[in-house]
Structures are given as C-alpha cells and as structure tokens.
Design an enzyme around this catalytic site. Structure first.
Site, PDB file in Angstrom:
ATOM      1  N   LEU A 127     -36.460 -27.516 -35.698  1.00 53.33           N
ATOM      2  CA  LEU A 127     -36.900 -27.267 -34.323  1.00 53.33           C
ATOM      3  C   LEU A 127     -37.993 -28.251 -33.942  1.00 53.33           C
ATOM      4  O   LEU A 127     -39.015 -28.349 -34.601  1.00 53.33           O
ATOM      5  CB  LEU A 127     -37.399 -25.824 -34.180  1.00 53.33           C
ATOM      6  CG  LEU A 127     -37.671 -25.335 -32.743  1.00 53.33           C
ATOM      7  CD1 LEU A 127     -37.487 -23.819 -32.658  1.00 53.33           C
ATOM      8  CD2 LEU A 127     -39.063 -25.707 -32.262  1.00 53.33           C
ATOM      9  N   HIS A 231     -48.270 -26.335 -41.654  1.00 55.48           N
ATOM     10  CA  HIS A 231     -48.931 -27.416 -40.941  1.00 55.48           C
ATOM     11  C   HIS A 231     -49.577 -26.824 -39.682  1.00 55.48           C
ATOM     12  O   HIS A 231     -49.023 -25.896 -39.078  1.00 55.48           O
ATOM     13  CB  HIS A 231     -47.885 -28.469 -40.557  1.00 55.48           C
ATOM     14  CG  HIS A 231     -48.454 -29.728 -40.005  1.00 55.48           C
ATOM     15  ND1 HIS A 231     -48.849 -29.851 -38.687  1.00 55.48           N
ATOM     16  CD2 HIS A 231     -48.685 -30.933 -40.574  1.00 55.48           C
ATOM     17  CE1 HIS A 231     -49.286 -31.076 -38.476  1.00 55.48           C
ATOM     18  NE2 HIS A 231     -49.211 -31.757 -39.598  1.00 55.48           N
TER      19      HIS A 231
END
Length: 336
Positions: A127, A231
């Site tokens: 994505l 992240h």
C-alpha cells in the site's frame, strides 16, 4: 475530486515506478525497478484472468485513480497465499524463562526464532499513497478496498490473513535490525538484501542463517530497540489494521524487524460487515460508505453515500456514475 480503485493495467507501469521511487526503501512489494514492476503486473494480469474461483498462487495489484485527471495516485496489493513459490519466513519473538534455586532468581530472556508458521496465509501489502493525496480518507479507501476485494472473491483467499509493516529505517536507508542480526552473516547491506529478496525470494535467509534461536540480549541496543516497531510512516497503517481486527502476535520481518500483523480473514471488520444488495434507486443523500461493484478486472470501489430501502440500497448519482451501475445492479457496500 473523484477517486476509484481498480485493477492495475500495463499503462500504469510508469506511475507505479514513480511512486516506488518515493517509498524511501524497505518497501519490498513496490521496488523502484521497472522490470520487477512489469513482472508483478504480468502476474497480476494472470490472477485477474484466472476463471477458477479457488485459492491459487496469485497477486492482485490495485491502483487508486483520480477519475477527473486520469492520474494514478496510489496502489495496493493482495496475495492469495504466501510461501507458495518459496518459503515464507518470519522471526517469532518468544520469552524463555529460567530459574536458579541457589541464587533465588528467575531470568527471562527474549529469543528470535526463524519460523514459517504463517505459510499459506493470505497477505495484504504494497500500500502506497502519493504524498500529495494524503487527505480526504484516501488511505482508508486504499486499505479497505483490499478487504472489499477479498469479500467479493472470498473462495480465493485463506482462512488467515497477514500484513507486514515496514520496520525502522535510518536516514541512510539502512536497517538497524538487519545490521544487528542477518547482516552479520550475509556480506550485503539492507538495501542489497531487500532488492535481492524482491526478485529471488528469501530462501537465501534460511540457507545461511543459523537455525538456533537468537537471544535478543546479545544484539546491539539499536537492533534490539526496533524489534516489532513500525516505520514512523507506518504508524497510521498499523492503527488502521488494528481497527480492522488485526493483532501483533510477536512475528517480525526477517529483514527490518517490523511487526507482522495477523487476523482471521472472516473476522476482518470490512470482510465481515460488507453486504451485497440491489440498487433500487439513485438519489442524493444517505450515509457515508465504501461501495464496490464488478468481479476481477471489472472490480471497482469508491467512496459514496448509501441508504437501505425496500430490501435494497439507494446510492448517490456520482457513485453510480463512477462505478457504472444503474437501478437493478448489485453493489457491495460497507459503512465508513
């Protein structure tokens, strides 16, 4: 502006490549290499063209298109069953407890074990939303479109589903986890290993990594501190996964240490709550919803408005236009 999710086409290659260059590394499913992307598109086309409504070794690539301009501004992917072409490895974080009567102390040590527990599960991934479009709920549309596709083609997907979130990457594009664990055994940096994996799979990890558990206490503080952390750019994605019913069961990515989230496919909120109904009218008003139509290459999803009436649904005119549906057609819908 109006956006729809649709199947990726060959002419989307350049747009996918431009987005891949913006990912900043560590994005295995969207590598900034045209031949890799071209091969993925070919595999996706084969998946969309396969008529058998059953599980296979497929990947479906979807894109977010701005209908007003024709630009592709986002993408996502769905894998029907991981570990079919090559083994699917993860690290499983566990706790080992030992007690000494003489010392009167109990010690708990965390270990990382190389496992393929998740082999055969379906996966949502890849994505990416263009930085210029990160508003208006488009990230949510991209993410949930995958579950709408799964609900629309349920026999093709497994009973369990996973999502790998990118782990922490430093400013130089390296991975503290890779440097502290696997990088010690391979003679290549994280970017080289990640690129190799995207093309050849991760069997090389199993071939060369020690098979015994790794005690995290033996790792550097920088490596230990990022285990299971997404992240920073992936924190919102993690929250969206959690809102859909995914949970972290202590599996982490073997390259960057990012969390692997899992769920029972039929318990993913969008899959469970999506309903198919006949369009009985096209009128303004209604509640905010995701609306989908079509099968395989004809599959499309957009944000619209829906209300239930007379055993069917009423959809707004713009949604009907974007999806190409009319009164009497079936649509799948789920509340936003």
């Amino acid at each position: 502006m109006s956006f729809v999710i649709r199947a990726a086409r060959d002419e989307d290659l350049q747009a996918l490549y431009e987005m891949a260059k913006l990912t900043g590394g560590g994005f295995t499913n969207l590598q900034p290499e045209k031949e890799v992307l071209r091969a993925k598109l070919a595999r996706s086309h084969a998946a969309f063209d396969r008529p058998e409504d059953e599980s296979g070794d497929d990947v479906f690539v979807l894109v977010l298109e701005n209908v007003d301009t024709g630009e592709v501004r986002g993408t996502c992917q769905i894998f029907t069953a991981v570990g079919q072409r090559w083994p699917f490895y993860s690290y499983r974080l566990a706790t080992e407890t030992k007690h000494s009567e003489e010392l009167g102390r109990t010690f708990r040590a965390e270990t990382l074990s190389l496992v393929n527990d998740l082999e055969g599960a379906s996966e949502v991934g890849g994505l990416f939303l263009h930085p210029g479009e990160r508003a208006g709920g488009l990230g949510m549309l991209l993410a949930r479109s995958r579950y709408m596709f799964i609900a629309r083609h349920r026999p093709r997907f497994a009973e369990k589903i996973l999502a790998e979130l990118r782990g922490v990457i430093d400013e130089a594009g390296g991975s503290p986890f890779w440097d502290g664990v696997a990088g010690r055994f391979f003679g290549m940096n994280f970017q080289e290993a990640d690129s190799f994996n995207a093309i050849h799979g991760n069997q090389f990890i199993a071939d060369l990594m020690p098979k015994h558990p790794i005690y995290t206490a033996m790792l550097s503080e920088s490596a230990r501190g990022v285990i299971g952390l997404p992240h920073p750019s992936g924190r919102a994605a993690m929250r969206m996964l959690e809102s859909e019913g995914f949970a972290w069961e202590r599996y982490v990515d073997i390259f960057d240490g990012g969390p692997t989230m899992t769920a029972r496919t039929d318990q993913v909120n969008t899959v469970r709550d999506a309903r198919t109904a006949k369009v009985v009218a096209i009128e303004t008003g209604g509640e905010a919803a995701l609306v989908a139509t079509g099968q395989l290459t004809g599959f499309r999803v957009t944000q619209g408005r829906v209300s239930v009436r007379d055993g069917g649904v009423v959809i707004d005119p713009r949604t009907a236009e974007l999806l190409g549906v009319d009164v009497g057609d079936d649509v799948m819908h789920v509340g936003r």
